[in-house]
Design a protein around this motif. Sequence first.
Motif, mmCIF file in Angstrom:
data_model
loop_
_atom_site.group_PDB
_atom_site.id
_atom_site.type_symbol
_atom_site.label_atom_id
_atom_site.label_comp_id
_atom_site.label_asym_id
_atom_site.label_seq_id
_atom_site.Cartn_x
_atom_site.Cartn_y
_atom_site.Cartn_z
ATOM 1 N N THR A 1 68.296 -26.587 39.337
ATOM 2 C CA THR A 1 68.799 -26.856 40.477
ATOM 3 C C THR A 1 69.985 -26.220 40.964
ATOM 4 N N TYR B 1 69.497 -21.102 47.990
ATOM 5 C CA TYR B 1 69.522 -22.250 49.041
ATOM 6 C C TYR B 1 70.280 -21.802 50.146
ATOM 7 N N GLY C 1 58.288 -27.252 40.345
ATOM 8 C CA GLY C 1 58.925 -27.634 41.631
ATOM 9 C C GLY C 1 59.669 -26.583 42.228
ATOM 10 N N THR C 2 60.774 -26.241 41.395
ATOM 11 C CA THR C 2 61.898 -25.585 41.936
ATOM 12 C C THR C 2 61.125 -24.105 42.154
ATOM 13 N N GLY D 1 59.191 -23.982 45.361
ATOM 14 C CA GLY D 1 59.828 -24.299 46.380
ATOM 15 C C GLY D 1 60.480 -23.002 46.950
ATOM 16 N N LYS E 1 60.777 -25.683 51.608
ATOM 17 C CA LYS E 1 61.426 -25.959 50.282
ATOM 18 C C LYS E 1 60.913 -27.456 49.763
ATOM 19 N N TYR F 1 59.043 -28.248 46.401
ATOM 20 C CA TYR F 1 59.762 -28.876 45.224
ATOM 21 C C TYR F 1 59.504 -30.183 44.991
ATOM 22 N N TYR F 2 58.890 -30.912 45.768
ATOM 23 C CA TYR F 2 58.458 -32.398 45.684
ATOM 24 C C TYR F 2 56.843 -32.417 45.390
#
Length: 509
Positions: A59, A66, A191-192, A195, A214, A218-219
Amino acid sequence: MTNMSTNNKQESQNFEIPDSMIEQVNNNAKATSKANLNRRALTSGMFFVIAQLFAKGLTLIVTPVYTHMLTAGQYGLMRNYESWLMTAYTIMSLCLWRSVDVAKQDFKNEYNEYTSSMHSLSYVSIAFFTALMLIFKPQIQAFLEWDDIMFYFCPLYVFSYTSMLYLQRRDKQVLKYKLATAATLLTIIPGTLLGLYMMYRGSFFGVTDRLQLKIIGYYVPQVIGGFIMAAIIWTQGKKIYDKRYWIYGLKFSLPLIPEAESVQIMNLSDKFMVQKMVGATQTGIFALPQTVSFILAILEDSVWNAWIPWLYEKIERKELKDVEGPWTTVMHIFGMISWVLVALAPEEISILGNKRDYAASIYLVAPMLTGTLFRFYSYSYSAIQNYHKKTNWVAFGTVTTMLLNVVLNYIFILKINYMAAAYTTAISFIVLLFMQGYLEHKITGMVIVPLHKTVMIGAFYAVMNCATMLLFGIPWFIRWGVIVVVCLAALFVLKDQLLSVLGIFKKKK
């Protein structure tokens, strides 16, 4: 016949094992048991630390993406959303997963059953809070500034992440690591990547907002993975309801909700108050150095999660004298890590964000890292209270500190500016350390590390961190030279202590 009986008695007496030999055998058995515990704790702990570092470190690695693909305002909203999720799962799950840490001592032969049953109770609670969220949906969205995607992913994430917490804490206590490690990596990595791909692609079934993309990418993998873990927990435990377990878990965990929630609110309140009182752009500037402090927090929490099963075993075996030395060394190690991160703040902010939009963030790194360090130091005191199930007092300390933090934030954001919130939060964590250290001795009568010793170590690194900001105005190569010299000196001074800690976990049979 009498002679034979007499001879047998004499022969038995001749072969009687001396007490000294029995004592030696017992000592050898204890030493072997301790060595086995240390090696298992090292292996399990290393894998948990590596998995957490990799997952959360990933992350951090993508943070520059990001900050460049989102505006400072969007980035601030994203970080606030993440903090609200952490706050939500603590309340909605009733914090029952915390009881898994101590239940191993009381339900050794039915540990999987206990975990499965408490997991069910958490799901019942989450379902209840989800229903309340749906009833008050308009009010929640207006207050938190959430769109529909943010709103609906919140309860889904809480369900799934709660399952992950139960699995991780159960396996950590029995010193197993394979399933929990795989579950962590196989949810965070997809997820990363998903996203990032969706943000880069720019659209998904009519969704074009990059922040929404995102969140979806991601989720989704984490939600799917969490529900798979839920099925595994229930399959292995085969217990949905047990009155004994539920009463035990509720008694232990309910008093911890204010404690756990207070820590989350302290992490959230400064960003949220900056957002409400100043603006979203300033929230983004404030949130970026929190990402740097997040590096230290990842390391701290990963090491602590690996450390605490070993600590509880030491307490149970009444071997507390084995703990003070290694923990003191750990405090020095993290003090040095915090200092290095402060010294490298200009480079970190340039990498994570950009000098144009986030220049002010450089001077927030030191107070944020100092607060994170003092929070970590307080763990050793609250852990003893948790072990003895004195959770009401743990909650009292953290709730008091949280209220202090909110009041200080409000006063000094208005009187100075939003940057003051970093310093007020650091002060609040210092107060937390004092309170937990005092309560540990007052309530349990036990002391692992004397409070004055911890305070002296913390004060030393706090002064170093703040003084290091003076180096930001000098050429970078001089600052880097200072970093190298100080690190070499610290390694020389702490060398024997580091070798001693490693030796604890590497003792042979």
